[in-house]
Design a protein around this motif. Structure first.
Motif, PDB file in Angstrom:
ATOM      1  N   VAL A  69       0.863  -1.179   0.000  1.00 45.22           N
ATOM      2  CA  VAL A  69       0.000   0.000   0.000  1.00 45.22           C
ATOM      3  C   VAL A  69       0.901   1.231   0.000  1.00 45.22           C
ATOM      4  O   VAL A  69       1.725   1.412   0.899  1.00 45.22           O
ATOM      5  CB  VAL A  69      -0.947   0.021   1.219  1.00 45.22           C
ATOM      6  N   HIS A  70       0.763   2.044  -1.039  1.00 44.21           N
ATOM      7  CA  HIS A  70       1.516   3.293  -1.182  1.00 44.21           C
ATOM      8  C   HIS A  70       0.603   4.435  -0.751  1.00 44.21           C
ATOM      9  O   HIS A  70      -0.606   4.392  -0.993  1.00 44.21           O
ATOM     10  CB  HIS A  70       1.938   3.500  -2.645  1.00 44.21           C
ATOM     11  N   ASP A  83       5.683  15.989  -6.628  1.00 40.72           N
ATOM     12  CA  ASP A  83       6.882  15.467  -5.954  1.00 40.72           C
ATOM     13  C   ASP A  83       6.646  15.182  -4.469  1.00 40.72           C
ATOM     14  O   ASP A  83       7.573  15.197  -3.664  1.00 40.72           O
ATOM     15  CB  ASP A  83       8.066  16.399  -6.148  1.00 40.72           C
ATOM     16  N   LEU A  84       5.408  14.863  -4.101  1.00 37.78           N
ATOM     17  CA  LEU A  84       5.129  14.472  -2.727  1.00 37.78           C
ATOM     18  C   LEU A  84       5.860  13.168  -2.413  1.00 37.78           C
ATOM     19  O   LEU A  84       6.038  12.315  -3.282  1.00 37.78           O
ATOM     20  CB  LEU A  84       3.623  14.269  -2.515  1.00 37.78           C
ATOM     21  N   GLN A  85       6.271  13.023  -1.169  1.00 40.41           N
ATOM     22  CA  GLN A  85       6.984  11.819  -0.760  1.00 40.41           C
ATOM     23  C   GLN A  85       6.019  10.640  -0.682  1.00 40.41           C
ATOM     24  O   GLN A  85       5.023  10.680   0.038  1.00 40.41           O
ATOM     25  CB  GLN A  85       7.652  12.018   0.593  1.00 40.41           C
ATOM     26  N   ILE A  86       6.336   9.592  -1.439  1.00 42.93           N
ATOM     27  CA  ILE A  86       5.539   8.369  -1.411  1.00 42.93           C
ATOM     28  C   ILE A  86       6.095   7.460  -0.322  1.00 42.93           C
ATOM     29  O   ILE A  86       7.288   7.178  -0.287  1.00 42.93           O
ATOM     30  CB  ILE A  86       5.590   7.628  -2.757  1.00 42.93           C
ATOM     31  N   GLU A  87       5.211   7.042   0.566  1.00 42.91           N
ATOM     32  CA  GLU A  87       5.574   6.058   1.574  1.00 42.91           C
ATOM     33  C   GLU A  87       4.818   4.785   1.254  1.00 42.91           C
ATOM     34  O   GLU A  87       3.839   4.809   0.503  1.00 42.91           O
ATOM     35  CB  GLU A  87       5.212   6.563   2.965  1.00 42.91           C
ATOM     36  N   ASN A  88       5.271   3.661   1.801  1.00 47.67           N
ATOM     37  CA  ASN A  88       4.553   2.410   1.552  1.00 47.67           C
ATOM     38  C   ASN A  88       4.781   1.425   2.678  1.00 47.67           C
ATOM     39  O   ASN A  88       5.742   1.519   3.421  1.00 47.67           O
ATOM     40  CB  ASN A  88       4.933   1.819   0.194  1.00 47.67           C
ATOM     41  N   PHE A 138      -3.538   6.825 -12.217  1.00 46.52           N
ATOM     42  CA  PHE A 138      -2.701   5.819 -11.562  1.00 46.52           C
ATOM     43  C   PHE A 138      -1.210   6.167 -11.638  1.00 46.52           C
ATOM     44  O   PHE A 138      -0.420   5.720 -10.813  1.00 46.52           O
ATOM     45  CB  PHE A 138      -2.960   4.422 -12.139  1.00 46.52           C
ATOM     46  N   ASP A 139      -0.816   6.984 -12.610  1.00 47.71           N
ATOM     47  CA  ASP A 139       0.595   7.355 -12.741  1.00 47.71           C
ATOM     48  C   ASP A 139       0.878   8.792 -12.278  1.00 47.71           C
ATOM     49  O   ASP A 139       1.907   9.365 -12.603  1.00 47.71           O
ATOM     50  CB  ASP A 139       1.063   7.154 -14.178  1.00 47.71           C
ATOM     51  N   TYR A 140      -0.036   9.389 -11.505  1.00 51.94           N
ATOM     52  CA  TYR A 140       0.163  10.767 -11.019  1.00 51.94           C
ATOM     53  C   TYR A 140       1.441  10.868 -10.188  1.00 51.94           C
ATOM     54  O   TYR A 140       2.220  11.793 -10.331  1.00 51.94           O
ATOM     55  CB  TYR A 140      -1.048  11.212 -10.202  1.00 51.94           C
ATOM     56  N   ILE A 143       5.632   5.192  -8.833  1.00 57.30           N
ATOM     57  CA  ILE A 143       6.087   4.256  -7.816  1.00 57.30           C
ATOM     58  C   ILE A 143       7.355   3.582  -8.338  1.00 57.30           C
ATOM     59  O   ILE A 143       7.316   2.932  -9.379  1.00 57.30           O
ATOM     60  CB  ILE A 143       4.983   3.227  -7.500  1.00 57.30           C
ATOM     61  N   ASN A 144       8.441   3.762  -7.632  1.00 51.52           N
ATOM     62  CA  ASN A 144       9.733   3.209  -8.066  1.00 51.52           C
ATOM     63  C   ASN A 144      10.157   2.071  -7.145  1.00 51.52           C
ATOM     64  O   ASN A 144      10.961   2.267  -6.247  1.00 51.52           O
ATOM     65  CB  ASN A 144      10.811   4.294  -8.058  1.00 51.52           C
TER      66      ASN A 144
END
Length: 145
Positions: A69-70, A83-88, A138-140, A143-144
């Motif tokens: 879950v991201h 450029d918000l920080q993605i957490e998961n 979905f690609d806004y 996810i790397n």
């Protein structure tokens, strides 16, 4: 002063003996839950998202397989920063945990194994969903992983 709510993992456990297995999360309370969904994505489209909630809280529990879950904290609902920080957090059926994502976040769910299943618990009544729900492509946020 406004309380700042952050995503958190509610840990549970698994008990196994000669009779089988019991998964549990004794610290999860159902008093604020309004409804739930069981989600199982197709192998062709393993990513669901991005879905933001201004007032709803989400709780995710992996019933089968592995799901990542991201989530991002939204800075502007109409035009959030790219450029918000993605957490998961990785949720698996081998660990009995629930991920709580409070209001103010958008999430994307990535199914990592075929036939994975996730339960999504929600705190908002169905009659209020339209005023709360914000969807992004979905690609806004990329996810790397």
């Amino acid at each position: 002063m406004k309380q700042i709510k952050l995503p958190n993992l509610i840990k549970g456990g698994i008990h196994t003996d000669e009779r089988g297995q019991i998964s549990f999360i004794n610290d999860f309370k159902f008093d604020i839950i309004e409804r739930f969904y069981i989600i199982c994505n197709s192998d062709e489209y393993p990513l669901r998202g991005w879905h933001g909630h201004k007032i709803d809280n989400k709780f995710f529990y992996c019933v089968h397989g592995k799901v990542r879950v991201h989530f991002v904290k939204i800075d502007n609902w109409e035009s959030p920063s790219k450029d918000l920080q993605i957490e998961n957090i990785l949720l698996t059926s081998e660990e009995s945990n629930i991920l709580h994502i409070p209001e103010g976040y958008a999430n994307a769910i990535e199914f990592l194994e075929s036939s994975s299943k996730l339960i999504s618990f929600t705190t908002l009544p169905l009659t209020n969903v339209e005023e709360d729900s914000v969807r992004y492509p979905f690609d806004y946020w990329l996810i790397n992983e």
